[in-house]
Design a protein around this motif. Sequence first.
Motif, short mmCIF file in Angstrom:
data_model
loop_
_atom_site.label_atom_id
_atom_site.label_comp_id
_atom_site.label_asym_id
_atom_site.label_seq_id
_atom_site.Cartn_x
_atom_site.Cartn_y
_atom_site.Cartn_z
N ASN A 353 0.72 -1.24 -0.16
CA ASN A 353 -0.15 0.11 -0.10
C ASN A 353 0.82 1.26 -0.11
O ASN A 353 0.59 2.20 -0.71
CB ASN A 353 -1.02 -0.02 1.27
CG ASN A 353 -2.01 -0.98 0.85
OD1 ASN A 353 -2.18 -1.69 0.21
ND2 ASN A 353 -2.96 -1.04 2.28
N GLY A 354 1.82 1.34 0.62
CA GLY A 354 2.72 2.32 0.82
C GLY A 354 3.55 2.58 -0.52
O GLY A 354 3.75 3.72 -0.82
N PHE A 364 -2.75 14.72 -5.56
CA PHE A 364 -3.50 14.10 -4.81
C PHE A 364 -3.31 14.78 -3.40
O PHE A 364 -2.25 14.80 -3.03
CB PHE A 364 -3.23 12.64 -4.90
CG PHE A 364 -3.91 11.82 -5.71
CD1 PHE A 364 -4.96 11.02 -5.25
CD2 PHE A 364 -3.92 11.89 -6.79
CE1 PHE A 364 -5.54 10.12 -6.12
CE2 PHE A 364 -4.58 11.20 -7.94
CZ PHE A 364 -5.49 10.23 -7.46
N PRO A 365 -4.47 14.85 -2.51
CA PRO A 365 -4.54 15.25 -1.19
C PRO A 365 -3.63 14.21 -0.40
O PRO A 365 -3.53 13.06 -0.83
CB PRO A 365 -5.74 15.50 -0.78
CG PRO A 365 -6.62 14.48 -1.68
CD PRO A 365 -5.81 14.44 -2.92
N GLU A 366 -3.43 14.65 1.00
CA GLU A 366 -3.01 13.61 1.82
C GLU A 366 -3.76 12.54 2.27
O GLU A 366 -5.15 12.89 2.11
CB GLU A 366 -2.35 14.29 3.41
CG GLU A 366 -1.38 15.29 3.07
CD GLU A 366 -0.10 14.47 2.74
OE1 GLU A 366 0.23 13.52 3.16
OE2 GLU A 366 0.60 15.20 1.95
N GLY A 367 -3.51 11.18 2.11
CA GLY A 367 -4.48 10.16 2.50
C GLY A 367 -3.60 8.94 2.51
O GLY A 367 -2.45 8.92 2.51
N THR A 368 -4.37 7.83 2.26
CA THR A 368 -3.76 6.45 2.41
C THR A 368 -4.52 5.61 1.23
O THR A 368 -5.41 6.19 0.87
CB THR A 368 -4.10 5.72 3.49
OG1 THR A 368 -5.28 5.82 4.05
CG2 THR A 368 -3.24 6.48 4.86
N VAL A 369 -3.74 4.71 0.83
CA VAL A 369 -4.14 3.69 -0.02
C VAL A 369 -4.59 2.33 0.60
O VAL A 369 -3.83 1.70 1.54
CB VAL A 369 -3.19 3.37 -1.31
CG1 VAL A 369 -3.58 2.20 -2.16
CG2 VAL A 369 -2.82 4.27 -2.09
N ALA A 370 -5.85 2.01 0.38
CA ALA A 370 -6.18 0.72 1.30
C ALA A 370 -7.02 -0.20 0.38
O ALA A 370 -7.28 0.12 -0.93
CB ALA A 370 -6.97 1.25 2.30
N ASP A 371 -7.60 -1.28 0.73
CA ASP A 371 -8.49 -2.31 0.10
C ASP A 371 -7.62 -2.68 -1.21
O ASP A 371 -8.21 -2.85 -2.19
CB ASP A 371 -9.71 -1.71 -0.01
CG ASP A 371 -10.48 -1.35 1.02
OD1 ASP A 371 -10.18 -2.00 2.15
OD2 ASP A 371 -11.13 -0.21 1.13
N ARG A 372 -6.36 -2.83 -1.18
CA ARG A 372 -5.47 -3.45 -2.11
C ARG A 372 -5.93 -4.76 -2.63
O ARG A 372 -6.00 -5.50 -1.92
CB ARG A 372 -4.20 -3.13 -1.97
CG ARG A 372 -3.24 -3.76 -2.83
CD ARG A 372 -1.72 -3.43 -2.43
NE ARG A 372 -1.53 -3.97 -1.02
CZ ARG A 372 -1.06 -5.03 -0.77
NH1 ARG A 372 -0.52 -5.86 -1.54
NH2 ARG A 372 -0.60 -5.43 0.38
N LEU A 373 -6.16 -5.01 -4.07
CA LEU A 373 -6.30 -6.20 -4.61
C LEU A 373 -5.51 -6.72 -5.69
O LEU A 373 -5.53 -5.92 -6.84
CB LEU A 373 -7.92 -6.46 -4.94
CG LEU A 373 -8.34 -7.92 -5.17
CD1 LEU A 373 -7.91 -8.99 -4.31
CD2 LEU A 373 -9.93 -7.77 -6.04
N CYS A 374 -4.78 -7.64 -5.79
CA CYS A 374 -3.70 -8.00 -6.60
C CYS A 374 -4.20 -9.01 -7.55
O CYS A 374 -5.56 -9.48 -7.39
CB CYS A 374 -2.26 -8.48 -6.23
SG CYS A 374 -1.59 -7.02 -5.15
N ASP A 375 -3.49 -9.25 -8.83
CA ASP A 375 -3.80 -10.42 -9.57
C ASP A 375 -5.16 -10.14 -10.52
O ASP A 375 -5.82 -11.04 -10.57
CB ASP A 375 -3.83 -11.64 -9.07
CG ASP A 375 -2.59 -12.09 -8.31
OD1 ASP A 375 -1.53 -11.58 -8.73
OD2 ASP A 375 -2.43 -12.66 -7.50
N ARG A 376 -5.45 -8.82 -10.62
CA ARG A 376 -6.59 -8.36 -11.47
C ARG A 376 -6.30 -8.58 -12.82
O ARG A 376 -4.89 -8.39 -13.21
CB ARG A 376 -7.12 -7.00 -11.18
CG ARG A 376 -7.68 -6.91 -9.83
CD ARG A 376 -9.23 -7.81 -9.84
NE ARG A 376 -10.03 -7.33 -8.58
CZ ARG A 376 -11.03 -6.48 -8.62
NH1 ARG A 376 -11.15 -5.79 -9.71
NH2 ARG A 376 -11.65 -6.21 -7.64
N GLY A 377 -6.97 -8.97 -13.72
CA GLY A 377 -6.90 -8.94 -15.17
C GLY A 377 -5.56 -9.75 -15.65
O GLY A 377 -4.64 -9.68 -16.16
N GLY A 378 -5.57 -11.08 -15.01
CA GLY A 378 -4.45 -11.98 -15.31
C GLY A 378 -3.08 -11.78 -14.57
O GLY A 378 -1.87 -12.04 -14.91
N GLY A 379 -3.28 -10.90 -13.36
CA GLY A 379 -2.03 -10.71 -12.65
C GLY A 379 -1.31 -9.45 -13.13
O GLY A 379 -0.35 -9.12 -12.60
#
Length: 441
Positions: A353-354, A364-379
């Motif tokens: 996420n970092g 982009f304003p200050e904030g965080t990336v969350a709810d990450r999901l990998c391997d979409r679209g064949g990885g």
Amino acid sequence: MTSVGLVGAAAVDRLLHRDPVASVFSGKHSEDSAPLTITVGHERTDGARREVFLEWVSRLTNATAHPHLANCVSAGLTESGRPYLALQTTRRTLNDVLDEEGPLPTGQVRAFGVALADALAHYHSHGLIHGAVQPGFILVGANKMLQLTGYDNTAPVLARPLPASVYTAPEHLDAAVAGEVAASPASDVYALGTVLYTALGGTLPWARPDVECVCDPLVRAAPVGPIRGVSPAVTDLVSAALSPEPQHRPTAFDLAANLSGVDVSAIPAQRVAPSEIPSTQLPRTGLRPVTVSTSTDLELYEPKQEPGRLRRRLRKITTGTAGLALTGALLGGVGLATYATTNQDAPRTCPSNGDLAERLPGDFPEGTVADRLCDRGGGEYVTAEFRPAGGAGASGAREESAPAPVPLVWKETRSGWELIQSGDCGRRSLPGDVADFLGCD
């Protein structure tokens, strides 16, 4: 001139060079101290990259205690977290000497070869690879004392690819042409062999006016012949360092030992020796200069982020698993093997996420990336939500004034992870589940 600021303990006064990765300044620690060349990266470094860079710095500062390696006065991170490297420098390089004086006497080149090969052997013994052994990165001090510099060319975070030239080892030509970095101890020996052969006035078979590109592997496989009027006692050893097969080249330690074993008194006086050096063997473009005759007072560079563009914390060579493989190789020296950034077999690693947050556009304003999901679209894709600061209260309920989460998608490419924002639904190549996540119709 007025100093524009401090980098570590050094006062920076003039800009010498700037490229997409770093700026190079002149400076001093004090008024009566030796001049410094200070390389400062444009981007802040944190997390794992910070540790890799500081480990490299530790090795470098221990390695440069050698008379023929430019002294690393200081290195580390600025107050804002940007990597920097401060080296003692001089006004002249071997490139200048060869340009002004032409080919050098065999005995002098032999002595230079012993000094520089011993410096490389010392550098390699600390698990480091230079990657830029060229006349422009060899300083010439009093009494023609040589010192190798240009460590930043393969430094983690500060590194940048050099253009293909006669100094590029054959096994790394493809990477150089592709704009990537590849380096190994064997390629350092090859480059040093080219430096010595050039200093003797030899014309390399692939550096002729009728050869369109020095990158032709068939041309580069040609054996390097003797130099008319120059003692074969030295040229034979130099030619061995120029073998097209890396496993057939001597190590830097062996090259230094072999050259030092040459009986100088037995070297005959040069007759009908070359009188000039081909311009194709003295490259002048594409390199970070050691010194510049004119310069300008400028503030330290603050990169301006364009909307929709990635914030590049890492250069292409240190992005993803291929870059980590290279930096690990430069630090570990595992087996003293060849390392390139074109390793397509490396396993795909999902960015944290970092790491994704660091690649957001500057608007982009200050904030965080969350709810990450990998391997979409064949990885090849990673989807995540960007949550601006203040997006949720203590109870988890959304505050009325907080902006809504922004759906974001990163696509893996050869140069890293490319951000696809919600306004990019027009891309026909987006897989269905990725397009649904972005809310595309």
